[in-house]
Design an enzyme around this catalytic site. Structure first.
Site, PDB file in Angstrom:
ATOM      1  N   SER A 113       0.845  -1.196   0.000  1.00 14.20           N
ATOM      2  CA  SER A 113       0.000   0.000   0.000  1.00 14.20           C
ATOM      3  C   SER A 113       0.877   1.241   0.000  1.00 14.20           C
ATOM      4  CB  SER A 113      -0.894   0.029   1.243  1.00 14.20           C
ATOM      5  OG  SER A 113      -1.411   1.336   1.412  1.00 14.20           O
ATOM      6  N   HIS A 124      -1.298  -1.446  -4.149  1.00  9.75           N
ATOM      7  CA  HIS A 124      -2.550  -1.132  -3.454  1.00  9.75           C
ATOM      8  C   HIS A 124      -2.648   0.378  -3.238  1.00  9.75           C
ATOM      9  CE1 HIS A 124      -5.846  -2.462  -0.718  1.00  9.75           C
ATOM     10  NE2 HIS A 124      -5.500  -1.425   0.025  1.00  9.75           N
ATOM     11  N   ASP A 144      -5.032   3.305  -1.553  1.00  9.50           N
ATOM     12  CA  ASP A 144      -6.107   3.543  -0.594  1.00  9.50           C
ATOM     13  C   ASP A 144      -6.728   4.917  -0.810  1.00  9.50           C
ATOM     14  OD1 ASP A 144      -6.131   1.205   1.173  1.00  9.50           O
ATOM     15  OD2 ASP A 144      -4.053   1.777   1.611  1.00  9.50           O
ATOM     16  N   MET A 178      -9.394   7.590   0.335  1.00  9.82           N
ATOM     17  CA  MET A 178     -10.194   7.956   1.517  1.00  9.82           C
ATOM     18  C   MET A 178     -10.808   9.336   1.321  1.00  9.82           C
ATOM     19  SD  MET A 178      -7.537   6.846   4.454  1.00  9.82           S
ATOM     20  CE  MET A 178      -6.708   5.262   4.435  1.00  9.82           C
ATOM     21  N   HIS A 206      -8.528   0.492  -3.563  1.00 10.64           N
ATOM     22  CA  HIS A 206      -9.424   0.229  -2.423  1.00 10.64           C
ATOM     23  C   HIS A 206     -10.160   1.525  -2.089  1.00 10.64           C
ATOM     24  CE1 HIS A 206      -9.548  -0.869   2.181  1.00 10.64           C
ATOM     25  NE2 HIS A 206     -10.744  -0.802   1.644  1.00 10.64           N
ATOM     26  N   MET A 218     -12.383   3.685   0.041  1.00  6.87           N
ATOM     27  CA  MET A 218     -13.009   3.888   1.361  1.00  6.87           C
ATOM     28  C   MET A 218     -13.768   5.197   1.274  1.00  6.87           C
ATOM     29  SD  MET A 218      -9.757   2.558   3.525  1.00  6.87           S
ATOM     30  CE  MET A 218      -8.733   2.753   2.081  1.00  6.87           C
ATOM     31  N   MET A 248     -10.826  -6.495   6.154  1.00  7.95           N
ATOM     32  CA  MET A 248     -10.107  -5.418   6.839  1.00  7.95           C
ATOM     33  C   MET A 248      -9.692  -5.921   8.218  1.00  7.95           C
ATOM     34  SD  MET A 248      -9.677  -2.879   4.873  1.00  7.95           S
ATOM     35  CE  MET A 248      -8.845  -1.892   6.132  1.00  7.95           C
ATOM     36  N   ASP A 278      -5.981  -6.783   4.819  1.00  7.69           N
ATOM     37  CA  ASP A 278      -5.446  -5.417   4.768  1.00  7.69           C
ATOM     38  C   ASP A 278      -5.422  -4.792   6.157  1.00  7.69           C
ATOM     39  OD1 ASP A 278      -4.805  -2.826   4.088  1.00  7.69           O
ATOM     40  OD2 ASP A 278      -6.591  -2.455   2.876  1.00  7.69           O
TER      41      ASP A 278
HETATM   42  C1  DX5 Z   1      -6.196   1.252   5.978  1.00 10.67           C
HETATM   43  C2  DX5 Z   1      -5.789   0.917   4.558  1.00 10.67           C
HETATM   44  C3  DX5 Z   1      -4.636  -0.008   4.454  1.00 10.67           C
HETATM   45  C4  DX5 Z   1      -3.387   0.479   5.044  1.00 10.67           C
HETATM   46  C5  DX5 Z   1      -2.564  -0.713   5.437  1.00 10.67           C
HETATM   47  O1  DX5 Z   1      -7.313   2.053   5.943  1.00 10.67           O
HETATM   48  O2  DX5 Z   1      -6.867   0.307   3.867  1.00 10.67           O
HETATM   49  O3  DX5 Z   1      -4.417  -0.416   3.119  1.00 10.67           O
HETATM   50  O4  DX5 Z   1      -2.651   1.315   4.208  1.00 10.67           O
HETATM   51  O5  DX5 Z   1      -1.473  -0.220   6.042  1.00 10.67           O
HETATM   52  P1  DX5 Z   1      -0.600  -0.923   7.137  1.00 10.67           P
HETATM   53  O6  DX5 Z   1       0.055  -2.084   6.486  1.00 10.67           O
HETATM   54  O7  DX5 Z   1       0.324   0.180   7.492  1.00 10.67           O
HETATM   55  O8  DX5 Z   1      -1.502  -1.336   8.288  1.00 10.67           O
HETATM   56 ZN    ZN Z   2      -6.451  -0.698   1.804  1.00 11.03          ZN
END
Ligand code: DX5
Ligand code: ZN
Length: 216
Positions: A8, A33, A35, A37, A66, A68, A137, A175
């Site tokens: 990620s 990956h 993310d 948000m 991904h 969110m 998750m 994840d």
């Molecule tokens: C959290 C994300 C993850 C995150 C994982 O909201 O969806 O993808 O980046 O990161 P680590 O490996 O740092 O927990």
């Molecule tokens: Zn993620």
């Protein structure tokens, strides 16, 4: 069983994104990956379409996006055009999940559904046959660098049972909070794809860390 790694970039150095993606290109990472948000579905804002587009120009690896965000169906086509190969939506953000999954697939992307830690695996019983990826998750979404929620290992096993029972071809992705110390147990529980952000990007040698995650 596949052992895939999807680093990620949430924990990458955004001032040197090209360098970070070049490193991933040279590494054994299977996917990248990303993310997304929105500050509404999760209490944090990360990055959006321009960054996905920029990354897609720098790599041939599949972009594992991904979302969110609320109303993810409104943005599926835009993320497809930006270069997403796999588009995962949060179960909790979708009122018409079946329609959203079909829409993602009709655009030519693989469709994923993510479950928050409190959402039971049984919630996806009626959609598991339609999806390519089930994302468990293992932290509450919103931030990198959190601690793996131990109960997630049971959920991975339950997800594996559901996939076997239903004859679905979905991969199980996990994840949040994944490090070399717990990766073996997560694969053993039935995970196919591990997402790792903080562990990879804070490692002294991220390429080596990715290789070790695959060899565990
Ligand atoms: C959290 C994300 C993850 C995150 C994982 O909201 O969806 O993808 O980046 O990161 P680590 O490996 O740092 O927990
Ligand atoms: Zn993620």
């Amino acid at each position: 069983m596949s052992k895939l790694v999807s680093p990620s970039i949430l924990s990458a150095d955004f001032g040197n994104l090209q360098k970070e993606i070049d490193m991933l290109n040279r590494s054994r990472a299977d996917w990248i990956h990303l993310d997304i948000m929105d500050g509404v579905f999760v209490p944090n804002i990360s990055f959006g379409l321009p960054v996905v587009k920029a990354v897609s120009k720098l790599t041939a690896k599949p972009l594992d996006v991904h979302l969110m965000i609320v109303n993810p169906e409104k943005y599926a086509e835009k993320f497809c055009k930006a270069g997403a190969s796999i588009l995962t939506v949060q179960y909790e953000a979708c009122v018409h999940l079946h329609g959203t999954v079909q829409h993602i697939k009709s655009l030519g992307m693989k469709a994923g559904v993510a479950l928050n830690p409190h959402t039971p695996v049984s919630s996806v019983e009626n959609i598991i046959g339609d999806i390519d990826l089930l994302l468990i998750m293992s932290v509450n979404p919103g931030f990198g660098g959190q601690t793996f929620i131990a109960r997630s290992t049971d959920k991975i096993r339950q997800a594996g049972d559901l996939i076997t029972r239903s004859g679905s071809g979905a991969l199980i992705e996990v994840d949040g909070g994944i490090y070399l110390e717990n990766a073996g147990a997560i694969y053993s529980a039935g995970a196919d794809v591990l997402v790792s952000g903080n562990a990879v990007f804070s490692a002294a040698n991220p390429q080596d860390y990715i290789a070790k995650l695959k060899e565990i």
